[in-house]
Enzyme design. Sequence first.
Site, PDB file in Angstrom:
ATOM      1  CG  HIS A  13      -0.210   0.191   2.543  1.00  0.00           C
ATOM      2  ND1 HIS A  13      -0.847   0.441   3.726  1.00  0.00           N
ATOM      3  CD2 HIS A  13       1.121   0.171   2.862  1.00  0.00           C
ATOM      4  CE1 HIS A  13       0.026   0.555   4.709  1.00  0.00           C
ATOM      5  NE2 HIS A  13       1.229   0.399   4.215  1.00  0.00           N
ATOM      6  CB  CYS A  23       4.511   5.730   5.385  1.00  0.00           C
ATOM      7  SG  CYS A  23       2.918   5.024   5.667  1.00  0.00           S
ATOM      8  CG  HIS A  28       5.400   0.800   2.341  1.00  0.00           C
ATOM      9  ND1 HIS A  28       4.794   1.997   2.006  1.00  0.00           N
ATOM     10  CD2 HIS A  28       4.903   0.465   3.557  1.00  0.00           C
ATOM     11  CE1 HIS A  28       3.988   2.385   2.969  1.00  0.00           C
ATOM     12  NE2 HIS A  28       4.026   1.467   3.926  1.00  0.00           N
ATOM     13  CG  HIS A  30       3.286  -3.248   6.106  1.00  0.00           C
ATOM     14  ND1 HIS A  30       4.388  -2.766   6.782  1.00  0.00           N
ATOM     15  CD2 HIS A  30       2.651  -2.160   5.608  1.00  0.00           C
ATOM     16  CE1 HIS A  30       4.409  -1.445   6.699  1.00  0.00           C
ATOM     17  NE2 HIS A  30       3.371  -1.047   5.985  1.00  0.00           N
ATOM     18  CG  HIS A  68       0.799 -12.512  -2.269  1.00  0.00           C
ATOM     19  ND1 HIS A  68       0.736 -13.291  -1.137  1.00  0.00           N
ATOM     20  CD2 HIS A  68       2.083 -12.493  -2.650  1.00  0.00           C
ATOM     21  CE1 HIS A  68       1.943 -13.735  -0.848  1.00  0.00           C
ATOM     22  NE2 HIS A  68       2.790 -13.249  -1.747  1.00  0.00           N
ATOM     23  CD  GLU A 136       1.084  -0.178   8.562  1.00  0.00           C
ATOM     24  OE1 GLU A 136       2.061   0.457   8.997  1.00  0.00           O
ATOM     25  OE2 GLU A 136       0.302   0.267   7.717  1.00  0.00           O
TER      26      GLU A 136
END
Length: 191
Positions: A13, A23, A28, A30, A68, A136
């Site tokens: 996201h 961010c 990126h 998680h 995914h 996260e």
Amino acid sequence: MLIRKLFSFEGAHVVRNCTSQRCARSIHGHSYKVEIFLECHQLDRGQMVYDFGLLKGDVRELIDAFDHTLVFWQEDDADYIEQCKQHSLRWIGLPVSPSAEQLSRVFFGLIDTLLQQTEMHNGEGNVVLQSVIVHETATGYAQCFREDAGNPQMGLIVPSAITYSHQIINEASGGALTRLSALPSLSREAT
Ligand SMILES: Nc1nc2c(c(=O)[nH]1)N=C([C@H](O)[C@H](O)COP(=O)(O)OP(=O)(O)OP(=O)(O)O)CN2
């Protein structure tokens, strides 16, 4: 009494407008951990609040739908959204930004709906969803309680506004997503 079941999924996201520039400005990923807390003050015939195995059906399927995926805020840049859809078979569009806070609210609302649809056959008591934690990272999480899920100040999450790519719908093994999609309040990817 509280019981807790842990799930996980891998997701990517961007969280726009946050202070952390990495961010806010870079896609990126998680390795998310999702903790579901159920509360009840009575035990079933198996002397359990709620058999953990029951959460391996609908709830697991729902969380696996996020695995995914590229999750985007529907108010993000239109070109970015178009590129997400072009370059990722699995994507989810949310009416709120995909922060840990908002993901915990999204999961709370959807899991609460699934639990309310579940028929209990083993003398379970009034089992309620107490909270949902979304981790996260190993160091940061958000925990949503019922009052947060319905808090309009945090943004209204109308389930019908959540969109899932065709790939997600097609890969869902049955049950949860299909039933949630059948509700007037949840929608599939526009065709
Ligand atoms: N309250 C929140 N703060 C942040 C969120 C969030 O969802 N809620 N999200 C992010 C980013 O997604 C970021 O990837 C995670 O940030 P952070 O915890 O700082 O990640 P690190 O791996 O750098 O943490 P370390 O503790 O330094 O390992 C930012 N903030």
